[in-house]
Design an enzyme around this catalytic site. Structure first.
Site, short mmCIF file in Angstrom:
data_model
loop_
_atom_site.label_atom_id
_atom_site.label_comp_id
_atom_site.label_asym_id
_atom_site.label_seq_id
_atom_site.Cartn_x
_atom_site.Cartn_y
_atom_site.Cartn_z
CG ASP A 49 20.35 86.84 -19.02
OD1 ASP A 49 21.29 87.14 -19.78
OD2 ASP A 49 20.21 85.71 -18.53
CD GLU B 69 23.91 93.96 -24.41
OE1 GLU B 69 24.31 94.67 -23.49
OE2 GLU B 69 23.90 92.71 -24.37
CG ASP C 166 20.99 90.82 -22.16
OD1 ASP C 166 21.67 91.00 -23.19
OD2 ASP C 166 21.32 90.02 -21.26
#
Length: 158
Positions: A139, A67, A7
């Site tokens: 996260d 992501e 992420d």
């Protein structure tokens, strides 16, 4: 197969490593890379790269997933996120990994069932899918969700 999920973020990048054997998933590790907010951008990107190299060397994943970018209201924030993501993609490519890229809404839908899921819902579902996991922060939960999404969707059209 060992999968590394990311992420991306300039201030905090979440990372997670899972093992996928068919439909069976297990947690290996997760954490957060935090950069010094007072440092210059090149130094912060170097911090991300150095930490990623260490993590990849330790866990030796066969595959990776990251992501995709969502557009912030603040263009400067988006640009910094893009640069951090680019640095991470370069590190993954340098390691010879094929990288899956997933939109935030797709990750949320794959994990929770709705593309509008909240962070708390992601965290709860990751804990259900990886029993006993101790998540290092939101996260890291998102990074594990990206890795799980990759385990389920890699090689399939999205």
């Amino acid at each position: 197969m060992i999968i590394h999920g990311i992420d991306p973020g300039l201030g905090t990048t979440g990372w997670g490593v899972i093992c996928a054997q068919g439909n069976r998933l297990s947690h290996i590790a997760n954490g957060q890379i935090r950069t010094n907010a007072k440092a210059a951008l090149p130094a912060r990107l170097l911090e991300l790269d150095t930490a990623l190299v260490t993590i990849l060397g330790q866990y030796r994943p066969a595959s990776a997933a990251i992501e995709e970018i969502y557009v912030n209201k603040n263009p400067q924030t988006t640009l910094k996120l893009v640069q951090a993501r680019g640095s991470l993609l370069l590190g993954l490519a340098r390691a010879g990994l094929i990288v899956g890229e997933y939109a935030p809404r797709l990750v949320k839908k794959a994990i929770v069932g709705t593309g509008a899921a909240e962070k708390a819902q992601i965290d709860a579902m990751v804990q259900r899918l990886l029993p006993g996991v101790q998540i290092a922060g939101p996260d890291a939960a998102d990074a594990l969700a990206v890795a799980i999404t990759h385990a389920h969707l890699a090689g399939r059209p999205v």
